[in-house]
Design a protein around this motif. Structure first.
Motif, PDB file in Angstrom:
ATOM      1  N   GLU A 252       0.821  -1.207   0.000  1.00 44.27           N
ATOM      2  CA  GLU A 252       0.000   0.000   0.000  1.00 44.27           C
ATOM      3  C   GLU A 252       0.859   1.262   0.000  1.00 44.27           C
ATOM      4  O   GLU A 252       0.584   2.229   0.698  1.00 44.27           O
ATOM      5  CB  GLU A 252      -0.938  -0.002   1.232  1.00 44.27           C
ATOM      6  CG  GLU A 252      -1.953  -1.127   1.231  1.00 44.27           C
ATOM      7  CD  GLU A 252      -2.987  -0.965   0.135  1.00 44.27           C
ATOM      8  OE1 GLU A 252      -3.516  -1.981  -0.337  1.00 44.27           O
ATOM      9  OE2 GLU A 252      -3.264   0.181  -0.264  1.00 44.27           O
ATOM     10  N   GLY A 253       1.954   1.251  -0.757  1.00 40.82           N
ATOM     11  CA  GLY A 253       2.773   2.429  -0.920  1.00 40.82           C
ATOM     12  C   GLY A 253       3.735   2.700   0.212  1.00 40.82           C
ATOM     13  O   GLY A 253       4.424   3.720   0.209  1.00 40.82           O
ATOM     14  N   LYS A 254       3.820   1.842   1.202  1.00 46.29           N
ATOM     15  CA  LYS A 254       4.717   2.047   2.340  1.00 46.29           C
ATOM     16  C   LYS A 254       5.780   0.969   2.336  1.00 46.29           C
ATOM     17  O   LYS A 254       5.486  -0.208   2.200  1.00 46.29           O
ATOM     18  CB  LYS A 254       3.941   2.005   3.659  1.00 46.29           C
ATOM     19  CG  LYS A 254       4.808   2.210   4.893  1.00 46.29           C
ATOM     20  CD  LYS A 254       3.949   2.138   6.144  1.00 46.29           C
ATOM     21  CE  LYS A 254       4.799   2.209   7.411  1.00 46.29           C
ATOM     22  NZ  LYS A 254       5.363   3.533   7.621  1.00 46.29           N
TER      23      LYS A 254
ATOM     24  N   VAL B  51     -10.822  -0.419   4.729  1.00 46.59           N
ATOM     25  CA  VAL B  51      -9.539   0.159   5.158  1.00 46.59           C
ATOM     26  C   VAL B  51      -8.931  -0.625   6.316  1.00 46.59           C
ATOM     27  O   VAL B  51      -7.756  -0.446   6.643  1.00 46.59           O
ATOM     28  CB  VAL B  51      -9.690   1.646   5.551  1.00 46.59           C
ATOM     29  CG1 VAL B  51     -10.311   2.430   4.419  1.00 46.59           C
ATOM     30  CG2 VAL B  51     -10.475   1.812   6.842  1.00 46.59           C
TER      31      VAL B  51
ATOM     32  N   PRO C 196      -4.397   2.361  10.394  1.00 42.35           N
ATOM     33  CA  PRO C 196      -4.224   2.903   9.035  1.00 42.35           C
ATOM     34  C   PRO C 196      -4.657   4.369   8.969  1.00 42.35           C
ATOM     35  O   PRO C 196      -5.373   4.866   9.850  1.00 42.35           O
ATOM     36  CB  PRO C 196      -5.116   2.003   8.182  1.00 42.35           C
ATOM     37  CG  PRO C 196      -5.226   0.734   8.957  1.00 42.35           C
ATOM     38  CD  PRO C 196      -5.212   1.148  10.394  1.00 42.35           C
ATOM     39  N   SER C 197      -4.253   5.053   7.915  1.00 46.51           N
ATOM     40  CA  SER C 197      -4.374   6.511   7.850  1.00 46.51           C
ATOM     41  C   SER C 197      -5.801   7.032   8.022  1.00 46.51           C
ATOM     42  O   SER C 197      -6.030   7.974   8.795  1.00 46.51           O
ATOM     43  CB  SER C 197      -3.785   7.024   6.535  1.00 46.51           C
ATOM     44  OG  SER C 197      -4.421   6.413   5.430  1.00 46.51           O
ATOM     45  N   THR C 198      -6.783   6.448   7.312  1.00 49.13           N
ATOM     46  CA  THR C 198      -8.150   6.969   7.416  1.00 49.13           C
ATOM     47  C   THR C 198      -8.748   6.792   8.804  1.00 49.13           C
ATOM     48  O   THR C 198      -9.242   7.764   9.395  1.00 49.13           O
ATOM     49  CB  THR C 198      -9.058   6.330   6.351  1.00 49.13           C
ATOM     50  OG1 THR C 198      -8.634   6.757   5.053  1.00 49.13           O
ATOM     51  CG2 THR C 198     -10.509   6.737   6.550  1.00 49.13           C
TER      52      THR C 198
ATOM     53  N   GLU D 198      -0.378   6.555  13.461  1.00 49.87           N
ATOM     54  CA  GLU D 198      -0.679   6.036  12.131  1.00 49.87           C
ATOM     55  C   GLU D 198       0.285   4.924  11.753  1.00 49.87           C
ATOM     56  O   GLU D 198       1.499   5.043  11.936  1.00 49.87           O
ATOM     57  CB  GLU D 198      -0.590   7.162  11.096  1.00 49.87           C
ATOM     58  CG  GLU D 198      -0.989   6.747   9.689  1.00 49.87           C
ATOM     59  CD  GLU D 198      -0.916   7.898   8.699  1.00 49.87           C
ATOM     60  OE1 GLU D 198      -1.017   7.639   7.484  1.00 49.87           O
ATOM     61  OE2 GLU D 198      -0.761   9.052   9.148  1.00 49.87           O
TER      62      GLU D 198
ATOM     63  N   GLY E 210       0.206   3.450   8.507  1.00 45.17           N
ATOM     64  CA  GLY E 210       0.489   3.508   7.083  1.00 45.17           C
ATOM     65  C   GLY E 210      -0.788   3.707   6.299  1.00 45.17           C
ATOM     66  O   GLY E 210      -1.814   4.106   6.848  1.00 45.17           O
ATOM     67  N   SER E 211      -0.737   3.427   5.014  1.00 46.43           N
ATOM     68  CA  SER E 211      -1.897   3.630   4.143  1.00 46.43           C
ATOM     69  C   SER E 211      -3.042   2.699   4.534  1.00 46.43           C
ATOM     70  O   SER E 211      -2.846   1.692   5.218  1.00 46.43           O
ATOM     71  CB  SER E 211      -1.505   3.383   2.690  1.00 46.43           C
ATOM     72  OG  SER E 211      -0.464   4.253   2.289  1.00 46.43           O
ATOM     73  N   ASP E 212      -4.241   3.035   4.071  1.00 48.35           N
ATOM     74  CA  ASP E 212      -5.416   2.197   4.335  1.00 48.35           C
ATOM     75  C   ASP E 212      -5.177   0.778   3.828  1.00 48.35           C
ATOM     76  O   ASP E 212      -4.611   0.569   2.752  1.00 48.35           O
ATOM     77  CB  ASP E 212      -6.644   2.790   3.645  1.00 48.35           C
ATOM     78  CG  ASP E 212      -7.082   4.087   4.285  1.00 48.35           C
ATOM     79  OD1 ASP E 212      -6.661   4.354   5.418  1.00 48.35           O
ATOM     80  OD2 ASP E 212      -7.845   4.840   3.638  1.00 48.35           O
TER      81      ASP E 212
ATOM     82  N   TYR F 116      -3.245  -1.260   5.389  1.00 50.04           N
ATOM     83  CA  TYR F 116      -1.968  -1.692   5.945  1.00 50.04           C
ATOM     84  C   TYR F 116      -2.175  -2.293   7.339  1.00 50.04           C
ATOM     85  O   TYR F 116      -3.133  -1.957   8.032  1.00 50.04           O
ATOM     86  CB  TYR F 116      -1.020  -0.496   6.029  1.00 50.04           C
ATOM     87  CG  TYR F 116       0.418  -0.856   6.299  1.00 50.04           C
ATOM     88  CD1 TYR F 116       1.197  -1.466   5.320  1.00 50.04           C
ATOM     89  CD2 TYR F 116       1.004  -0.579   7.532  1.00 50.04           C
ATOM     90  CE1 TYR F 116       2.521  -1.783   5.562  1.00 50.04           C
ATOM     91  CE2 TYR F 116       2.326  -0.892   7.777  1.00 50.04           C
ATOM     92  CZ  TYR F 116       3.079  -1.501   6.796  1.00 50.04           C
ATOM     93  OH  TYR F 116       4.387  -1.821   7.033  1.00 50.04           O
TER      94      TYR F 116
END
Length: 441
Positions: free
Chosen positions: A82-84, A317, A334-336, A405, A407-409, A411
């Motif tokens: 997820e981009g991390k 998420v 996760p971020s959200t 946080e 990481g991205s949703d 994660y």
């Protein structure tokens, strides 16, 4: 809900829990009570300086990165999820983040050992004599001396027990005799805070409580350490792999265990091997291994509420799940969901001054407030299991929201031990679930 100022109750991130022996009528296994290191009932209260929230957060992130890298290393990849980036270049130099200890007896006659309690590790170990100050870190108790125990024995190099270390990525090797033959099984472990330990994998009697003795407990007799330490005698692994205490004692206690971590201001908690005879007071959610690493326990979060109001968060998420980790002080989301929780919590706490932070932490200055109203926070898991966190002990740490946080949703996140406070956390090996019981300590 009104409560005394949280800064009077939450004193530090360096929370160590001391265990003594206490019987419980509802248990067939061993049960020991748990005292907070900085709490009012500790027989030897700590004199060290408590860590700040910033230090706690750093240590928590280092540990989370390490657990992720360990699982991915077992899969032979450094995948970006997820981009991390899942594996950092360096793990950091802070001390390891295991923050609770058990006091058990090792050897015959039994010698008291104070061990860090960790659900994110499997192999247990203690520092052993002879070991000088350059090879072992300073600890408060004398080193365990295997030469003084009638039941100590190194594990043979060619045994199945020794070979299992390699299969679990513990880096086993065999020491050599003077004649060139292999005799003893070696172990090697590195932790997220930079601590490295190695020595001889050994067999010994472990006393859990009066009359509760594990005759053939496998542990590491450590002769060389590197990195930071907490001046304890070693570590007690409570993970899911064969080297852990719950798995080694599964024939005695069924593989299940539970604990309750009390807040600073309370009396005692407990660690228990074996499931209680009556589990009607528990709410269970399914629990699985994390990425088949065999060690970490994973559950699925499905929702969060603040002040009794459910936050609008898409369930997708949460797909990565949460690793349940008593060695990680702060929960990672996760971020959200983290952003939604932070926003709702800040809105509910608008009456109190927010301390400016470069990291956008949610910390408050409660100086001058005789009463602080902290909103209820509840976590909902798979199966509709909703767990109300203790207020304020399960929500705030040193006046700060004890979430960060991950990481991205989608994660993977972590359920930290602040959120576990006052709950009995039952790891049900047979049922494959994690149980929650409110107000247990």
């Amino acid at each position: 809900m009104s409560a005394p100022p949280p800064h009077q109750q939450e004193q530090s991130y360096d929370t160590l829990m001391f265990l003594l022996v206490m019987p419980r009528p509802d248990r067939a296994g061993a049960v020991v009570p748990l005292l907070h290191r900085h709490g009012p009932c500790a027989k030897s209260p700590s004199t060290d300086k408590p860590s700040s929230f910033a230090e706690a957060l750093h240590r928590s992130r280092v540990r989370a990165d390490y657990i992720m890298s360990r699982a991915l290393r077992g899969r032979g990849t450094t995948t970006i999820m997820e981009g991390k980036v899942s594996i950092p270049a360096h793990l950091g130099t802070s001390v390891d983040s295991q923050e609770y200890v058990v006091t058990l007896g090792l050897g015959t006659p039994a010698v008291e050992q104070v061990l860090l309690m960790d659900t994110g590790s499997d192999l247990s170990w203690v520092q052993c004599a002879p070991c000088n100050s350059t090879d072992c870190y300073p600890q408060k108790d004398p080193l365990f001396d295997p030469r003084k125990s009638s039941t100590y024995a190194p594990i043979p190099c060619g045994s199945d027990v020794c070979k299992s270390l390699q299969s679990n990525h513990l880096g086993n090797g065999c020491s050599m005799n003077d004649n060139g033959t292999q005799s003893q099984c070696g172990y090697r472990v590195q932790y997220g805070g930079g601590l490295k330990t190695r020595g001889v994998y050994s067999n010994e009697a472990l006393t859990l409580a009066p009359g509760e003795v594990v005759k053939d407990f496998h542990f590491g007799c450590a002769y060389k350490q590197r990195g930071a330490d907490d001046k304890t005698d070693g570590l007690l692994g409570l993970g899911g792999a064969p080297q852990s205490l719950p798995v080694q004692t599964s024939a005695l206690y069924g593989g299940s265990f539970s604990y309750c971590l009390p807040p600073v201001s309370s009396g005692t908690g407990f660690l228990a091997l074996g499931a209680p005879s009556n589990t009607s007071g528990f709410s269970f959610t399914p629990m699985t291994d994390f990425m088949d690493d065999g060690t970490s326990y994973l559950v699925k979060l499905t929702g969060i509420s603040v002040g009794g109001k459910q936050l609008r968060i898409p369930r997708k998420v949460f797909e990565g799940g949460l690793i349940v980790d008593c060695g990680n002080i702060i929960s990672h989301l996760p971020s959200t969901p983290y952003a939604k929780l932070r926003s709702a919590f800040r809105a509910a706490m608008a009456a109190y001054p927010l301390i400016p932070s470069d990291d956008d932490d949610t910390c408050y200055n409660f100086t001058g407030y005789s009463d602080v109203t902290v909103p209820k926070v509840a976590l909902t898991f798979t199966g509709g299991v909703t767990v109300d966190l203790d207020v304020p002990n399960g929500v705030l740490l040193d006046g700060c929201l004890a979430f960060t946080e991950s990481g991205s949703d989608g994660y993977v996140g972590f359920l930290g031990n602040v959120q576990m406070r006052t709950l009995e956390m039952l790891y049900d090996a047979r049922g494959g679930g994690l149980g929650f019981r409110a107000g247990a300590c």
